[in-house]
Design an enzyme around this catalytic site. Sequence first.
Site, short mmCIF file in Angstrom:
data_model
loop_
_atom_site.label_atom_id
_atom_site.label_comp_id
_atom_site.label_asym_id
_atom_site.label_seq_id
_atom_site.Cartn_x
_atom_site.Cartn_y
_atom_site.Cartn_z
N ARG A 112 0.81 -1.38 0.02
CA ARG A 112 0.00 0.04 0.13
C ARG A 112 0.93 1.16 -0.06
NH1 ARG A 112 -2.49 -4.02 -0.45
NH2 ARG A 112 -4.46 -4.29 -0.22
N ARG A 138 -9.97 0.74 -2.06
CA ARG A 138 -8.76 0.43 -1.41
C ARG A 138 -8.78 1.08 -0.18
NH1 ARG A 138 -6.30 -3.79 -4.30
NH2 ARG A 138 -6.89 -3.48 -6.40
N LEU A 140 -6.76 3.12 2.59
CA LEU A 140 -5.63 3.93 2.71
C LEU A 140 -4.93 3.83 4.01
CD1 LEU A 140 -7.40 7.16 1.20
CD2 LEU A 140 -5.65 5.73 0.03
N ASN A 159 -15.00 9.99 2.19
CA ASN A 159 -15.38 8.62 1.91
C ASN A 159 -16.98 8.42 1.82
OD1 ASN A 159 -14.99 5.92 0.64
ND2 ASN A 159 -15.30 5.07 2.77
N HIS A 161 -19.93 5.30 2.03
CA HIS A 161 -20.03 3.98 2.25
C HIS A 161 -21.39 3.46 1.94
CE1 HIS A 161 -18.73 0.13 3.92
NE2 HIS A 161 -19.98 0.13 4.58
N ASP A 193 -10.21 7.78 8.68
CA ASP A 193 -9.37 7.89 9.83
C ASP A 193 -8.38 6.78 9.58
OD1 ASP A 193 -10.76 5.83 10.55
OD2 ASP A 193 -11.10 6.88 12.78
N ASP A 197 -13.54 2.50 7.31
CA ASP A 197 -14.85 3.04 7.46
C ASP A 197 -15.39 3.33 8.85
OD1 ASP A 197 -15.16 2.32 4.73
OD2 ASP A 197 -15.57 0.43 5.37
#
Length: 268
Positions: A112, A138, A140, A159, A161, A193, A197
């Site tokens: 990653r 992906r 992070l 993000n 979700h 964070d 999620d």
Amino acid sequence: MKKPIRIGALISGTGSNLDAIMGACGRGEINGRVVFTGADNPAAKGLEKAKKAGIPTFVVNYTEIIAQFKAGTDRENLAKLPSDYDPEAISAKQSIVSRSDKHRLRTFLATRSIAEAELLKAMAPYPFDLLVLAGFMRNLTPYFIDRVNTDPANPRIMNIHPALLPAFPGTDGYGDTFRYGCKVGGCTVHFVDYGEDSGPIIGQRCFPINDGDTLEAVKKKGLEQEWQLFPECVRLFAENRLKTVKMTHNRANGEIFTRTVVKIVKPA
Ligand code: GAR
């Protein structure tokens, strides 16, 4: 009038959320514009949508990077790691892969970080105020997150979700909601964070799941909500109305519960 915000986007697939955000910018509902779109795979259909709108695009091929790492010798792999890679520091912060699963953790963090260093390099020509993960599949790591969130008090990776978090984190939110037999489904926009999620929630929307609804029907209802929710949250960011606040509560059992949450402040 505040300066328009510059929005960077990362996608993996169709890009219908990206489309919704670009549309809201075009109609003036968001005071901002999308300045780049990156994908983790060359087949992401949303790349075409961005190109058509004249937005610069790039691909960092995660699958290829991971395969090459797994096939590479230690010496070859070492040479690929970013020069500022610090696995201990990243490992201590992240909560995605268990620290007891040493081999998986090592490969996860290394692959990653290699991919994320490439992402950062590809993004560098396009300064941005907000990075939206619009169907980016992906996780992070802190390697990337810390280099984007240079001011931890003001997170700037958002993000979407496909579930009502904290229920059903992971890669198949609508599928998990449907299979569980939930009577409502939903979507969540949150700041990213170090967990999966798990970041501060900015907004949520829900919809009923009726007897006879198929998984396809659930996904369709969910996406329709996403296309409203994501631009709305980006608009609040553009209006500087999202503040993160650390809250502490006493639970009935005497435990102390602390969490960083988002407060939506009134327009200035
Ligand atoms: C959306 O349903 C989004 O919530 C989900 O991927 C889909 C992307 O659709 N994201 C995740 O599952 C992230 N873990 P789109 O490419 O058409 O916007």
